[in-house]
Motif scaffolding. Sequence first.
Motif, mmCIF file in Angstrom:
data_model
loop_
_atom_site.group_PDB
_atom_site.id
_atom_site.type_symbol
_atom_site.label_atom_id
_atom_site.label_comp_id
_atom_site.label_asym_id
_atom_site.label_seq_id
_atom_site.Cartn_x
_atom_site.Cartn_y
_atom_site.Cartn_z
ATOM 1 N N VAL A 231 37.742 -33.894 -59.704
ATOM 2 C CA VAL A 231 38.421 -33.314 -58.535
ATOM 3 C C VAL A 231 39.126 -32.044 -58.991
ATOM 4 O O VAL A 231 39.837 -32.052 -59.999
ATOM 5 C CB VAL A 231 39.449 -34.304 -57.932
ATOM 6 N N GLU A 232 38.933 -30.965 -58.256
ATOM 7 C CA GLU A 232 39.561 -29.688 -58.593
ATOM 8 C C GLU A 232 40.663 -29.348 -57.594
ATOM 9 O O GLU A 232 40.708 -29.898 -56.490
ATOM 10 C CB GLU A 232 38.511 -28.556 -58.589
ATOM 11 N N VAL A 248 33.282 -24.460 -56.937
ATOM 12 C CA VAL A 248 33.636 -25.884 -57.085
ATOM 13 C C VAL A 248 32.565 -26.752 -56.425
ATOM 14 O O VAL A 248 32.127 -27.767 -56.982
ATOM 15 C CB VAL A 248 35.035 -26.167 -56.487
ATOM 16 N N ALA A 249 32.132 -26.333 -55.228
ATOM 17 C CA ALA A 249 31.130 -27.135 -54.505
ATOM 18 C C ALA A 249 29.842 -27.271 -55.322
ATOM 19 O O ALA A 249 29.156 -28.287 -55.251
ATOM 20 C CB ALA A 249 30.849 -26.501 -53.149
ATOM 21 N N ALA A 253 31.696 -31.366 -58.593
ATOM 22 C CA ALA A 253 32.971 -32.041 -58.276
ATOM 23 C C ALA A 253 32.798 -32.926 -57.050
ATOM 24 O O ALA A 253 32.055 -32.583 -56.124
ATOM 25 C CB ALA A 253 34.060 -31.004 -58.032
ATOM 26 N N LYS A 254 33.485 -34.043 -57.064
ATOM 27 C CA LYS A 254 33.426 -34.968 -55.926
ATOM 28 C C LYS A 254 34.499 -34.645 -54.889
ATOM 29 O O LYS A 254 34.426 -35.102 -53.748
ATOM 30 C CB LYS A 254 33.626 -36.410 -56.410
ATOM 31 N N GLY A 255 35.518 -33.922 -55.325
ATOM 32 C CA GLY A 255 36.600 -33.642 -54.401
ATOM 33 C C GLY A 255 37.296 -32.336 -54.729
ATOM 34 O O GLY A 255 37.218 -31.828 -55.853
ATOM 35 N N VAL A 283 34.683 -34.277 -50.800
ATOM 36 C CA VAL A 283 35.867 -34.647 -50.017
ATOM 37 C C VAL A 283 36.904 -33.532 -50.178
ATOM 38 O O VAL A 283 37.240 -33.136 -51.299
ATOM 39 C CB VAL A 283 36.453 -35.999 -50.482
ATOM 40 N N VAL A 284 37.369 -33.035 -49.046
ATOM 41 C CA VAL A 284 38.333 -31.932 -49.033
ATOM 42 C C VAL A 284 39.694 -32.467 -48.591
ATOM 43 O O VAL A 284 39.809 -33.080 -47.516
ATOM 44 C CB VAL A 284 37.875 -30.817 -48.065
#
Length: 343
Positions: A231-232, A248-249, A253-255, A283-284
Motif C-alpha cells: 500500500v502506498e 502506483v497503479a 500495489a493493492k492499495g 483500493v483507494v
Amino acid sequence: MSCALPSTALCAEPLKPNVFIAATGGTIAGTQANVEQHGYTAGQLGVQSLIAAVPQLNDIATVTGEQIMNIPSQDMNDAAWLKLARRLEELERLPGMDGIVVTHGTDTMEETSFFVALTVDTPKPIVFTGAMRPATAISADGPMNLYNAVAVAGSVAARSCGVIVAFNDQIHSARYVYKTNTTRSDAFQSVDRGPIGTVDTGHVDIFNACAGSALLKPKVSIDNIHELPKVEIIYAYAGMGRDLIDAVAQSGAKGLVVAGVGDGNITSEALAGLRDARARGMVVVRSTRVASGFTIRNAEVNDDAEGFVASLEFKPSKARILLQVALLKTSSPSEIQQYFNSW
Ligand code: SIN
C-alpha cells in the motif's frame, strides 16, 4: 502470582508486577560522540543498558528484557512488524506476565504501535515508549519515559486500554496518537481525541475510560501471514497531476492512501487517475494532509459512486496500516470502509 517467565529473578518479589521490556532501538538507545553534538546514532545501546540506566525500575516492577531488534525506526517495515507482533503475542501469553513495554524510535512509533493494536489480541497493557534525546544527551528524556512506561505496563488502571504510547508524562492510545514535532520532547499528541491519561513519576491516571471502547476491538490474526499487501501513500498539493497515481497503479500495489488537501480532496486530473486506479482493482482510501480533523465519507467527494474509502479520523500513516491489515481479509471497499468505521 505464578511465575513461568524466562528469568527466575522475575519471581523474587511477587507483589510487584512483572513487566517485560521488548527493545527495538531508536533514539532511546541512541548515543552521541559527545554531549555537545547535535547529531547522534539511534539504536546503539542494548536493552540491559536501558534497564541498568534506571535502577528505580526495580522499585515498581520486576523487569526483564529482550532485544527484538536494534534499529532506527525509519527502517521499520512489514517484516519487522510481523516479527515484533509475533513475539509480543508469545510474551503476553506467559503466565504471570502483567504488561509489556516496547522501546521504539519515535519516527514511526505511531505506525508500529497501531499495527500491534490491530493484530495482537491481549487485554494486558502493551506500552510503547522512546525518547527524543539520545541516551547520552544532557537531560535525556529516555530514562523517565522508560520508568513511566513500566509503571503504566504494570498498572491495573491501564488494563483494557489496549496498546498504549506513554511519552512525556502523557498516555495515548495507539489508535489516536501521532508524532507532531520533529525534535521537541513533547513530540506526541492525540490530535483529535486528546490523551487517555497521564503518568507523573510513575503515578498513573487514566481519565478517558477505555473499557468497552474501540480500543479492544477483535484483532486480525497474523497467523500464517508472511508479508503484508503493498500500500502506498501519495501527498496531494495544488496543481497535482496524475503521474504518481498512475505509477502506483502500475506498480502492483493493492492499495493507495491519498493525503488529500482539506477533507481529502484532490485535483480533477488526479481524481481521474484515482478513478482509473480503482477500475484496475486498487483500493483507494481518501485521507488528509491536514494535521487534525476527520476525512468525511460522501461529503465533498461521492465515495459511494467512486468506490473509494474515507479514512475518517485516521491520518495517512495509520490509514495505510489499517488498509494493509484490512486487505488481509477483503479487497471490497465497502467492507474495508467498515474496518475504518469500527476501528
Ligand atoms: C527513530 O525513530 O529511530 C529515530 C528518532 C527517534 O527515536 O526519536
